[in-house]
Design a protein around this motif. Structure first.
Motif, short mmCIF file in Angstrom:
data_model
loop_
_atom_site.label_atom_id
_atom_site.label_comp_id
_atom_site.label_asym_id
_atom_site.label_seq_id
_atom_site.Cartn_x
_atom_site.Cartn_y
_atom_site.Cartn_z
N ARG A 93 0.99 -2.44 -12.52
CA ARG A 93 1.56 -2.57 -11.61
C ARG A 93 1.20 -2.47 -10.06
O ARG A 93 1.70 -0.84 -9.63
CB ARG A 93 2.81 -3.25 -11.51
CG ARG A 93 3.55 -2.04 -12.63
CD ARG A 93 5.25 -2.79 -13.27
NE ARG A 93 6.09 -1.82 -12.02
CZ ARG A 93 7.27 -2.81 -11.91
NH1 ARG A 93 7.28 -4.09 -11.83
NH2 ARG A 93 7.63 -1.41 -10.82
N GLY A 137 3.18 -1.61 -6.77
CA GLY A 137 4.28 -1.53 -5.96
C GLY A 137 4.39 -2.11 -4.47
O GLY A 137 5.03 -3.40 -3.95
N THR A 179 13.06 -1.86 -13.62
CA THR A 179 11.57 -2.76 -13.30
C THR A 179 11.04 -3.51 -12.25
O THR A 179 10.27 -2.58 -11.57
CB THR A 179 10.65 -2.87 -14.13
OG1 THR A 179 11.04 -1.94 -15.51
CG2 THR A 179 9.41 -2.64 -14.21
N SER A 180 12.04 -4.18 -12.33
CA SER A 180 11.62 -5.21 -11.13
C SER A 180 12.52 -5.02 -10.27
O SER A 180 11.78 -5.90 -8.96
CB SER A 180 12.31 -7.43 -11.67
OG SER A 180 14.15 -6.77 -11.83
N MET A 217 13.78 -10.91 -9.10
CA MET A 217 13.81 -11.50 -10.59
C MET A 217 15.63 -11.74 -11.50
O MET A 217 16.03 -11.34 -11.55
CB MET A 217 12.57 -10.92 -11.74
CG MET A 217 11.53 -10.41 -11.64
SD MET A 217 10.80 -10.47 -13.29
CE MET A 217 10.62 -11.94 -14.32
N ARG A 256 7.19 -12.53 -16.94
CA ARG A 256 6.99 -11.48 -16.66
C ARG A 256 5.59 -10.90 -16.81
O ARG A 256 5.34 -9.80 -16.16
CB ARG A 256 7.26 -11.03 -18.19
CG ARG A 256 8.53 -11.35 -18.57
CD ARG A 256 9.04 -10.86 -20.19
NE ARG A 256 8.87 -9.30 -20.59
CZ ARG A 256 9.67 -8.70 -20.50
NH1 ARG A 256 11.25 -9.00 -20.40
NH2 ARG A 256 9.71 -7.21 -20.83
N VAL A 274 4.75 -5.76 -6.08
CA VAL A 274 6.02 -6.42 -6.69
C VAL A 274 7.74 -6.25 -5.61
O VAL A 274 8.09 -6.84 -5.77
CB VAL A 274 6.79 -5.11 -7.54
CG1 VAL A 274 7.98 -4.94 -8.69
CG2 VAL A 274 5.37 -4.80 -8.59
N ASN A 325 11.20 -2.31 -9.03
CA ASN A 325 11.06 -1.63 -8.41
C ASN A 325 11.04 0.04 -8.62
O ASN A 325 10.86 0.83 -6.67
CB ASN A 325 9.85 -1.70 -7.37
CG ASN A 325 8.67 -2.42 -6.61
OD1 ASN A 325 7.98 -1.09 -7.47
ND2 ASN A 325 7.89 -1.82 -6.02
N GLY A 362 5.78 -8.75 -13.05
CA GLY A 362 5.15 -7.63 -13.33
C GLY A 362 5.38 -6.89 -13.50
O GLY A 362 5.93 -5.43 -14.03
N LEU A 363 6.28 -7.10 -15.27
CA LEU A 363 6.82 -6.63 -16.28
C LEU A 363 5.74 -6.54 -17.39
O LEU A 363 6.60 -5.78 -18.00
CB LEU A 363 8.18 -7.30 -16.91
CG LEU A 363 9.41 -7.44 -15.62
CD1 LEU A 363 10.63 -8.08 -16.49
CD2 LEU A 363 9.62 -5.76 -15.16
N ASP A 396 14.17 -4.03 -17.61
CA ASP A 396 13.91 -4.83 -16.66
C ASP A 396 14.28 -5.01 -15.50
O ASP A 396 13.41 -5.23 -14.65
CB ASP A 396 13.92 -6.62 -17.37
CG ASP A 396 13.00 -6.59 -18.62
OD1 ASP A 396 12.36 -5.45 -19.24
OD2 ASP A 396 13.40 -7.09 -19.25
#
Ligand SMILES: Nc1ncnc2c1ncn2[C@@H]1O[C@H](COP(=O)(O)OP(=O)(O)OP(=O)(O)O)[C@@H](O)[C@H]1O
Ligand SMILES: [Mg+2]
Lengths: 276, 267
Positions: A94, A96, B168-169, A104, A68, A99, B171, A72-73, B165
């Protein structure tokens, strides 16, 4: 130690290319109500572009925590993570641009029930402002890659667990990240589906040339998939040893019956029993 | 085929169509009991009119422009009050569902609007806003916003952490996460709140009309009572009940169109 020959130092990267993922002194403490939990001790690790690395370790050794942070979590308490030469975390924020290189996949597919399979796969492109026709075409391509063509208009609940996980992989690949991070991606599937998903994952990896990190509990899954196995030990979590896996690709499920495969599995099992 | 052999789908479709038979049958039974009771007991029509008489009066209402004008007044106040109740309920719910300190701060006041006897507010509203539509709309809004609010808050809070999640992942910005995740996730809950809210909005409007004013079904109820027309009273009550059903089912229809992916849309 009898297996010392297979143990490299944790810092060693695959020779040659600059690492696509670089961890330098990364550690994690969780703040809890009583005392802070030391989930991961200072960790260094380099991963080369195109590598398939498996993180293996007993429950609670910090595999998810590590993944994680790379994804970037979760922000590291200390240390630095570089993705394609870009710093991932700056002052707990984080970045961008770093990322954008990461995709994921989680233990649960986590598809949105209100979107069709195709819309789920294309969601990251929608958020990036890609035109509808283009993102549909891209979604179809990816659904072809993960072999769920024909289910474009279905709701997620109408698919089997394995198919949902394929859709999740397609979604993670949709915006073209170079790196795929997978936390026990097939942990919720039955043994047979799991085997075939691992064969599929190897094929997808070979066809796309992505860098992939997979977290697992399963030793045989780790040996089947990995170029390198990173074995973690608990309390606090840290890298215990790194094991290269030399079998040629593509590996068929039959490789599991070979003597070399069995002996590596045995080595790892003994080591795991010792660190636990 | 025995029930044990029926597939789940067959069993579901059977329960789906069951109410189309049971509801008319039970209503008929009730009406029959009512009818024979009035005949056998010889009870005064002033206390309990026969169903036939009530039916005649109600059909008469359907041909009366006056009754329709009252019905439209009630519908207008209800919809307007419901609209404001939704606006406040959904808007506030989305915000406090995500911002914990705001929820804690506002909660006592929100609860206060519900524990205060709302009927007692009506005279106050009349003093402030007169005998027109405004106090009815207000009561309808105050009554309907609460279930919409609590359900919206629940909807936002029930977003799965795994789904967060994912956002977020990939972006996603905060706004994108709000629109694509929080709002979409809350929608089934919001519709449930609306179903309860719309019924409360009608009740609020009618009680408002009942206590002060010169238009609407609530007012009609009072005037029938004042002229000792028990059959008219029954007819108005039936009229209101039908109106309530229409609103409730119209809201329920939203499920089919807005959340076709959700279990509840197929119930
Ligand atoms: N949010 C949290 N708050 C406090 N402690 C946590 C939190 N998440 C994880 N931990 C602790 O950190 C340690 C590592 O957890 P982590 O989930 O990374 O392990 P894991 O290797 O993924 O385990 P598993 O194989 O069971 O998934 C554990 O001791 C766990 O209790
Ligand atoms: Mg884990």
């Amino acid at each position: 130690m009898s297996f010392a020959s297979s143990v490299e130092t944790p810092v060693a990267a695959t020779a040659g290319a600059a690492p696509i993922i670089k961890l330098s002194g990364v550690s994690k403490w969780y703040g809890t109500r009583d005392k802070p939990v030391h989930a991961l001790a200072e960790t260094d690790l380099d991963i080369a572009p195109g590598e398939l690395v498996v993180l293996l370790g007993p429950s609670g050794c910090g595999k998810t925590t590590l993944l994680r942070m790379i994804g970037g979590l979760l922000d590291p308490t200390q240390g630095r993570i570089d993705i394609s030469g870009m710093e991932l975390w700056k002052n707990g924020e984080r970045q961008g641009n770093a990322v954008a290189n990461l995709g994921m996949v989680f233990q649960d597919a986590n598809l949105f029930p209100w979107l069709t399979i195709e819309e789920n796969v294309a969601l990251p492109l929608k958020l990036r402002g890609v035109a509808k026709a283009e993102r549909q075409a891209r979604a179809r391509e990816l659904m072809d890659l993960v072999k769920i063509t024909g289910f474009e208009r279905r709701w997620p609940k109408e698919l089997s667990g394995g198919m949902r996980q394929r859709a999740a992989i397609a979604r993670a690949l949709s915006y073209g990240p170079n790196i795929l991070l997978m936390d026990e991606p097939f942990g919720a599937l039955d043994a047979m589906t799991r085997d075939s998903m691992n064969v599929e994952l190897q094929r997808i990896w070979q066809e796309t040339g992505k860098t992939i990190i997979v977290v697992t509990h399963s030793i045989s899954e780790a040996v089947f998939l990995a170029d390198r196995i990173v074995l973690l030990s608990p309390r606090p979590g840290r890298i215990d040893s790194i094991h290269p896996v030399p079998f040629p690709r593509p590996r068929g499920l039959d490789v599991q019956t070979s003597a070399e495969f069995q002996s590596l599995v045995k080595t790892l099992r003994h080591r795991l029993a010792e660190v636990e | 085929m025995t029930d044990a052999l029926a597939t789940p789908a067959e069993r579901t479709s059977r329960t789906r169509y069951l109410p189309w038979i049971t509801t008319p049958a039970l209503v008929l039974l009730l009406v029959l009991v009512w009818h024979y009771y009035t005949v056998i007991s010889g009870i005064s029509a002033f206390i309990l009119p026969s169903p036939l008489k009530v039916w005649q009066v109600w059909v008469g209402m359907l041909y009366s422009p006056r009754a329709w004008s009252h019905t439209l007044t009630t519908i207008a106040s209800t919809l307007l009050g419901f609209f404001f109740g939704m606006l406040v309920g959904v808007g506030l719910g989305l915000v406090i569902g995500r911002i914990r300190w705001l929820e804690v701060t506002l909660n006592p006041f929100i609860v206060a609007t519900q524990v205060v006897p709302k009927v007692a507010l009506i005279p106050l509203f009349v003093v402030w806003f007169g005998f027109g539509m405004t106090p009815k709309v207000l009561v309808a809004a105050v009554l309907s916003f609460f279930p919409i609010l609590t359900n919206t808050v629940l909807g936002v809070k029930s977003v799965e952490s795994g789904h967060r999640d994912v956002m977020t992942s990939i972006n996603a910005t905060r706004l994108q996460t709000f629109l694509q995740l929080d709002l979409r996730n809350a929608l089934p809950y919001i519709i449930t709140g609306m179903e309860v809210g719309v019924v409360l909005a009608i009740i609020g409007t009618i009680v408002g009309e009942y206590l002060g004013g010169s238009a609407g079904l609530g007012y009609m109820l009072v005037s029938e009572m004042n002229s000792y027309q028990t059959d008219g009273l029954f007819a108005v009550i039936i009229h209101m009940t039908i109106l309530g059903f229409v609103f409730y089912f119209a809201t329920g229809l939203l499920r089919r169109f807005m959340i076709p992916w959700h279990q509840s849309a197929h119930a």
